[in-house]
Design a protein around this motif. Structure first.
Motif, PDB file in Angstrom:
ATOM      1  N   UNK A  12      17.345  61.591  51.163  1.00  0.00           N
ATOM      2  CA  UNK A  12      18.216  62.145  50.127  1.00  0.00           C
ATOM      3  C   UNK A  12      19.620  61.626  50.399  1.00  0.00           C
ATOM      4  N   UNK A  13      20.140  60.805  49.464  1.00  0.00           N
ATOM      5  CA  UNK A  13      21.414  60.133  49.708  1.00  0.00           C
ATOM      6  C   UNK A  13      22.248  60.110  48.431  1.00  0.00           C
ATOM      7  N   UNK A  14      23.394  59.440  48.511  1.00  0.00           N
ATOM      8  CA  UNK A  14      24.423  59.589  47.479  1.00  0.00           C
ATOM      9  C   UNK A  14      24.918  58.215  46.992  1.00  0.00           C
ATOM     10  N   UNK A  15      24.025  57.486  46.338  1.00  0.00           N
ATOM     11  CA  UNK A  15      24.370  56.167  45.820  1.00  0.00           C
ATOM     12  C   UNK A  15      24.139  56.138  44.311  1.00  0.00           C
ATOM     13  N   UNK A  16      25.017  55.469  43.595  1.00  0.00           N
ATOM     14  CA  UNK A  16      24.826  55.353  42.153  1.00  0.00           C
ATOM     15  C   UNK A  16      26.119  54.971  41.446  1.00  0.00           C
ATOM     16  N   UNK A  17      25.976  54.407  40.268  1.00  0.00           N
ATOM     17  CA  UNK A  17      27.128  53.993  39.477  1.00  0.00           C
ATOM     18  C   UNK A  17      27.903  55.200  38.970  1.00  0.00           C
ATOM     19  N   UNK A  18      27.179  56.273  38.591  1.00  0.00           N
ATOM     20  CA  UNK A  18      27.832  57.444  38.001  1.00  0.00           C
ATOM     21  C   UNK A  18      28.373  58.367  39.089  1.00  0.00           C
ATOM     22  N   UNK A  19      29.565  58.936  38.866  1.00  0.00           N
ATOM     23  CA  UNK A  19      30.163  59.818  39.879  1.00  0.00           C
ATOM     24  C   UNK A  19      29.247  60.968  40.300  1.00  0.00           C
ATOM     25  N   UNK A  59      17.454  55.015  62.075  1.00  0.00           N
ATOM     26  CA  UNK A  59      18.583  54.146  61.760  1.00  0.00           C
ATOM     27  C   UNK A  59      18.719  53.956  60.250  1.00  0.00           C
ATOM     28  N   UNK A  60      17.594  53.753  59.575  1.00  0.00           N
ATOM     29  CA  UNK A  60      17.647  53.569  58.122  1.00  0.00           C
ATOM     30  C   UNK A  60      18.259  54.805  57.456  1.00  0.00           C
ATOM     31  N   UNK A  61      17.835  55.976  57.883  1.00  0.00           N
ATOM     32  CA  UNK A  61      18.395  57.213  57.316  1.00  0.00           C
ATOM     33  C   UNK A  61      19.901  57.285  57.574  1.00  0.00           C
ATOM     34  N   UNK A  62      20.318  56.935  58.779  1.00  0.00           N
ATOM     35  CA  UNK A  62      21.747  56.963  59.104  1.00  0.00           C
ATOM     36  C   UNK A  62      22.533  56.004  58.216  1.00  0.00           C
ATOM     37  N   UNK A  63      21.985  54.770  58.002  1.00  0.00           N
ATOM     38  CA  UNK A  63      22.675  53.809  57.147  1.00  0.00           C
ATOM     39  C   UNK A  63      22.803  54.349  55.720  1.00  0.00           C
ATOM     40  N   UNK A  64      21.738  54.984  55.235  1.00  0.00           N
ATOM     41  CA  UNK A  64      21.746  55.490  53.865  1.00  0.00           C
ATOM     42  C   UNK A  64      22.782  56.593  53.676  1.00  0.00           C
ATOM     43  N   UNK A  65      23.037  57.358  54.740  1.00  0.00           N
ATOM     44  CA  UNK A  65      23.956  58.491  54.641  1.00  0.00           C
ATOM     45  C   UNK A  65      25.389  58.138  55.035  1.00  0.00           C
ATOM     46  N   UNK A  66      25.564  56.980  55.635  1.00  0.00           N
ATOM     47  CA  UNK A  66      26.881  56.615  56.166  1.00  0.00           C
ATOM     48  C   UNK A  66      27.894  56.364  55.060  1.00  0.00           C
ATOM     49  N   UNK A  67      27.476  55.714  53.975  1.00  0.00           N
ATOM     50  CA  UNK A  67      28.370  55.352  52.881  1.00  0.00           C
ATOM     51  C   UNK A  67      27.796  55.846  51.555  1.00  0.00           C
TER      52      UNK A  67
END
Length: 278
Positions: A12-19, A59-67
């Motif tokens: 569960x992460x926070x990536x996307x074009x929309x705010x 590590x993958x989870x950490x990368x996804x949550x880092x930015x």
């Protein structure tokens, strides 16, 4: 080469074009294909000879949550590159990043991007005949080594050579580097040209004096002909100041169009008695 696969790691992460995508977040699925030499692990039955895929998942989870990236292309590339840097045994990584909850106003299964990174062995000729020649070359090597996606593996002895063509100039100091990189050839070329500019390279006279010269000689076994780049370097087989230091650090390397090793090409040039030129 061995292959370890990870499929549909849920994050569960926070990536996307929309705010709102970067604020509220959503579920992503990550699949990764890891390529490495598994021969020792296969025969020793020792995890230290391989890669712990559980740790890779963390590590993958950490990368996804880092930015919080706008594009999943960027997020996938970060996963690839960080895995390559954090797990030195890896030779190649491919990542598929799925976005099943993408804001698309119609029924669909999922959307995804796939990104790959692979280490390639590249040989670069370096030269200088202005100012602090050795200092210029060492600075260029340092800048290359500080570039994400480039690791300097070997540096040849630097040799002094006479100028060719435009002879009213100082002698050159020349050498060769072996680097490994995941940068595509055109991106690597651009970085080399940036370094030349940072070290005040000016292109006023053909074959003229220069603070630094960086030439891509070989990029793996690829044959490249574009508007801006020709690899293998089209004149390397005639240049003692390239073949001598290149033979020192990679005499066994195969030239993909001459179908000979670098050492064989050097011997042929010595037999011809060709003169150095730049």
């Amino acid at each position: 080469m061995g292959h370890i696969g990870i499929r549909d790691l849920e994050v569960y992460a926070y990536h996307g074009v929309y705010p709102e995508e970067r604020e509220k977040g959503q579920n992503f699925l990550v699949s990764a294909d890891l390529y490495l030499d598994t021969w020792e692990a296969e025969h020793r039955d020792d995890l230290d000879a391989s890669i712990h895929y559980g740790i890779v998942c963390e590590h993958i989870k950490d990368y996804m949550l880092r930015e919080k990236h706008m594009l999943i292309e960027r997020a996938a590339s970060e996963i690839c590159e960080n895995l390559m840097l954090d797990f030195p045994k890896l030779k190649k990584v491919c990542v598929k990043l799925y976005k099943p909850e993408a804001p698309i106003p119609m029924n669909f299964g999922t959307v995804f991007v796939e990104v790959c990174r692979e280490w390639k062995d590249v040989y670069i000729a370096v030269g200088s005949n202005m100012g602090d020649k050795e200092g210029n070359i060492r600075s260029a090597i340092q800048m290359l080594s500080e570039t994400r996606g480039i690791q300097v593996e070997k540096v040849s002895t630097l040799i002094q050579t006479e100028p060719y063509g435009y002879t009213d100039q100082d002698v050159f100091l020349n050498g060769c580097l072996q680097v490994k990189t995941w940068l595509p050839p055109e991106v690597l070329l651009k970085r080399m040209q940036e370094i030349e500019l940072l070290l005040h390279r000016e292109r006023k006279i053909h074959w003229g004096p220069r603070t630094i010269d960086l030439d891509m000689i070989l990029y793996g076994e690829e044959v490249i002909h574009t508007k801006d780049l020709a690899v293998p370097h089209p004149d390397m087989t005639n240049r003692r100041f390239v073949l001598d230091p290149l033979d020192e650090i990679g005499g066994w390397v195969w030239h993909p169009t001459e179908h000979k090793t670098i050492h064989q090409l050097k011997e042929i040039l010595e037999e011809r008695g060709a003169k150095d030129y730049d």
